[in-house]
Design a protein around this motif. Sequence first.
Motif, PDB file in Angstrom:
ATOM      1  N   LEU A 221     -13.054 -19.304   0.962  1.00  0.00           N
ATOM      2  CA  LEU A 221     -12.797 -18.608  -0.199  1.00  0.00           C
ATOM      3  C   LEU A 221     -11.835 -17.818   0.027  1.00  0.00           C
TER       4      LEU A 221
ATOM      5  N   GLN B 251      -8.460 -19.312   0.565  1.00  0.00           N
ATOM      6  CA  GLN B 251      -7.867 -19.838  -0.692  1.00  0.00           C
ATOM      7  C   GLN B 251      -7.181 -18.796  -1.308  1.00  0.00           C
TER       8      GLN B 251
ATOM      9  N   LEU C  53     -16.855 -11.721  -6.308  1.00  0.00           N
ATOM     10  CA  LEU C  53     -17.138 -13.059  -6.748  1.00  0.00           C
ATOM     11  C   LEU C  53     -18.443 -13.738  -6.674  1.00  0.00           C
ATOM     12  N   ILE C  54     -19.038 -13.024  -5.383  1.00  0.00           N
ATOM     13  CA  ILE C  54     -20.450 -13.369  -5.154  1.00  0.00           C
ATOM     14  C   ILE C  54     -21.477 -12.280  -5.712  1.00  0.00           C
TER      15      ILE C  54
ATOM     16  N   VAL D 206     -18.500 -17.182 -12.612  1.00  0.00           N
ATOM     17  CA  VAL D 206     -17.781 -17.704 -11.691  1.00  0.00           C
ATOM     18  C   VAL D 206     -17.245 -19.170 -12.035  1.00  0.00           C
ATOM     19  N   GLU D 207     -18.218 -19.790 -12.831  1.00  0.00           N
ATOM     20  CA  GLU D 207     -18.055 -21.057 -13.292  1.00  0.00           C
ATOM     21  C   GLU D 207     -17.109 -21.012 -14.523  1.00  0.00           C
TER      22      GLU D 207
ATOM     23  N   ALA E  45     -13.716 -20.896 -12.725  1.00  0.00           N
ATOM     24  CA  ALA E  45     -13.170 -22.053 -11.915  1.00  0.00           C
ATOM     25  C   ALA E  45     -12.889 -23.155 -13.153  1.00  0.00           C
TER      26      ALA E  45
ATOM     27  N   LEU F   3      -9.773 -22.181 -14.718  1.00  0.00           N
ATOM     28  CA  LEU F   3      -8.577 -22.348 -13.743  1.00  0.00           C
ATOM     29  C   LEU F   3      -8.265 -24.069 -13.798  1.00  0.00           C
ATOM     30  N   THR F   4      -9.037 -24.964 -13.910  1.00  0.00           N
ATOM     31  CA  THR F   4      -8.772 -26.161 -13.776  1.00  0.00           C
ATOM     32  C   THR F   4      -8.346 -26.693 -14.915  1.00  0.00           C
TER      33      THR F   4
ATOM     34  N   GLU G 164      -7.607 -27.066  -8.084  1.00  0.00           N
ATOM     35  CA  GLU G 164      -9.046 -27.848  -7.901  1.00  0.00           C
ATOM     36  C   GLU G 164      -9.769 -27.356  -6.664  1.00  0.00           C
ATOM     37  N   VAL G 165      -9.132 -27.238  -5.484  1.00  0.00           N
ATOM     38  CA  VAL G 165      -9.426 -26.817  -4.302  1.00  0.00           C
ATOM     39  C   VAL G 165     -10.051 -25.517  -4.688  1.00  0.00           C
ATOM     40  N   LEU G 166      -9.338 -24.471  -5.006  1.00  0.00           N
ATOM     41  CA  LEU G 166      -9.541 -23.140  -5.442  1.00  0.00           C
ATOM     42  C   LEU G 166     -10.826 -23.230  -6.267  1.00  0.00           C
ATOM     43  N   ALA G 167     -10.774 -23.711  -7.386  1.00  0.00           N
ATOM     44  CA  ALA G 167     -11.857 -23.809  -8.201  1.00  0.00           C
ATOM     45  C   ALA G 167     -13.219 -24.270  -7.524  1.00  0.00           C
TER      46      ALA G 167
ATOM     47  N   VAL H 129     -14.066 -24.172  -4.481  1.00  0.00           N
ATOM     48  CA  VAL H 129     -14.518 -23.613  -3.344  1.00  0.00           C
ATOM     49  C   VAL H 129     -15.112 -21.916  -4.294  1.00  0.00           C
ATOM     50  N   LEU H 130     -14.704 -21.869  -5.119  1.00  0.00           N
ATOM     51  CA  LEU H 130     -15.222 -20.642  -6.048  1.00  0.00           C
ATOM     52  C   LEU H 130     -16.712 -20.966  -6.241  1.00  0.00           C
ATOM     53  N   THR H 131     -16.798 -22.206  -7.054  1.00  0.00           N
ATOM     54  CA  THR H 131     -18.089 -22.303  -7.539  1.00  0.00           C
ATOM     55  C   THR H 131     -19.221 -22.725  -6.468  1.00  0.00           C
TER      56      THR H 131
ATOM     57  N   THR I  59     -19.038 -21.623  -3.354  1.00  0.00           N
ATOM     58  CA  THR I  59     -19.440 -20.316  -2.424  1.00  0.00           C
ATOM     59  C   THR I  59     -20.551 -19.618  -3.570  1.00  0.00           C
ATOM     60  N   ARG I  60     -20.176 -19.341  -4.830  1.00  0.00           N
ATOM     61  CA  ARG I  60     -21.058 -18.809  -5.655  1.00  0.00           C
ATOM     62  C   ARG I  60     -22.501 -19.321  -5.766  1.00  0.00           C
TER      63      ARG I  60
END
Lengths: 200, 200
Positions: free
Chosen positions: A11, A14, A33-34, A41-42, A45, A48-49, B42-45, B47-49, B51-52
């Motif tokens: 993370l 990135q 974020l954790i 966080v969802e 995410a 973002l997408t 998408e990679v960032l999104a 890894v965010l989800t 990880t959390r």
Amino acid sequence: MAEIKSPLTPLIDQLCKLPGVGAKSAQRLAFHLISVTTQEVEVLANVLTKTRTHIKYCKSCFNISFETTCFICSSNSRDKTQLCIVAEPKDIYALERANEYNGLYHVLGGYISPLDGVYPESLRIEELILKLKKSHFNEVIIAINSSIEGDATTLYLKSCLKNYKNPISQLAYGLPVGAELDYTDESTLQKAFSGRQKVK
Amino acid sequence: MAEIKSPLTPLIDQLCKLPGVGAKSAQRLAFHLISVTTQEVEVLANVLTKTRTHIKYCKSCFNISFETTCFICSSNSRDKTQLCIVAEPKDIYALERANEYNGLYHVLGGYISPLDGVYPESLRIEELILKLKKSHFNEVIIAINSSIEGDATTLYLKSCLKNYKNPISQLAYGLPVGAELDYTDESTLQKAFSGRQKVK
């Protein structure tokens, strides 16, 4: 920093790619974020997408938009006889915040900068000329940053538009509101002098 | 700033919630994020989800981990007779980067701060006492920030551990490497004096 096997490393790696985010800020963001809920966080995410996937350029002015035509071009309350030329979509939002202009925009898509490989052909100048031929504008306003690249772009634009029959103007340069003469740089003072306005 | 109908507003609103990210930085990040490829976002999104969703606390030391036991507690190369008490998981990674300590950790989960509603009972002190009873440690090292809350936590910890039979130490306070006496604050100089070490 030495490589440490942290579960947050992917993370952090990135987040480090974002502009202005270094290793330390990325770690701070990752720990934040954790600490928030999975749901929050969802949401981030997803937005973002969704934003990246659906964003496109307005086919008329090249502003960013989710639709084929942006909210400015498709609005009925805008003055369609004024055209403001800006370098990037974010300039539109800066000008909109000022709430002073109610016409249309044309986004060039950058600044002429041969060192960065951006030549006049890379910008949407051809589309601009076409637009000026097709539609009637009472006034064309150039609103481009006053930087080396910005000035080069403005100069090139002026030469392209020198045969345009209607008025072309450019944003005023001078003292920003709240400025103190004592602290103003020489270039700004020169512009403020040469652009001085008659009061009597 | 006035509310402008930008397609980036939902993304900017989410980014603004991050620590240290204001309206201007959020806009800059948003414009950056729509300028990179969809795949990168998408990679960032993801890894965010990911990880959390998968992050949890090590059942032994309360470090963050994707497994039930973190990489430090499950390692065979660590010295299991040394225990270092830290306030937060991020402190572990700071100490690991220094590459000076090879023992185990215990994360308290914060600092005693009644004003923020964090009382001694909110921290993992009970788990620490239990751990000290169950396992043998040659040394317990307290590595807690020297702030008002940090000092209160250290003081409370010391009182809890006063009957512990083995040595308890605390990180040294003094001049940081590269410091100039002239620019060092009074509290640090006081600590450096009171903790001065014999050289002859």
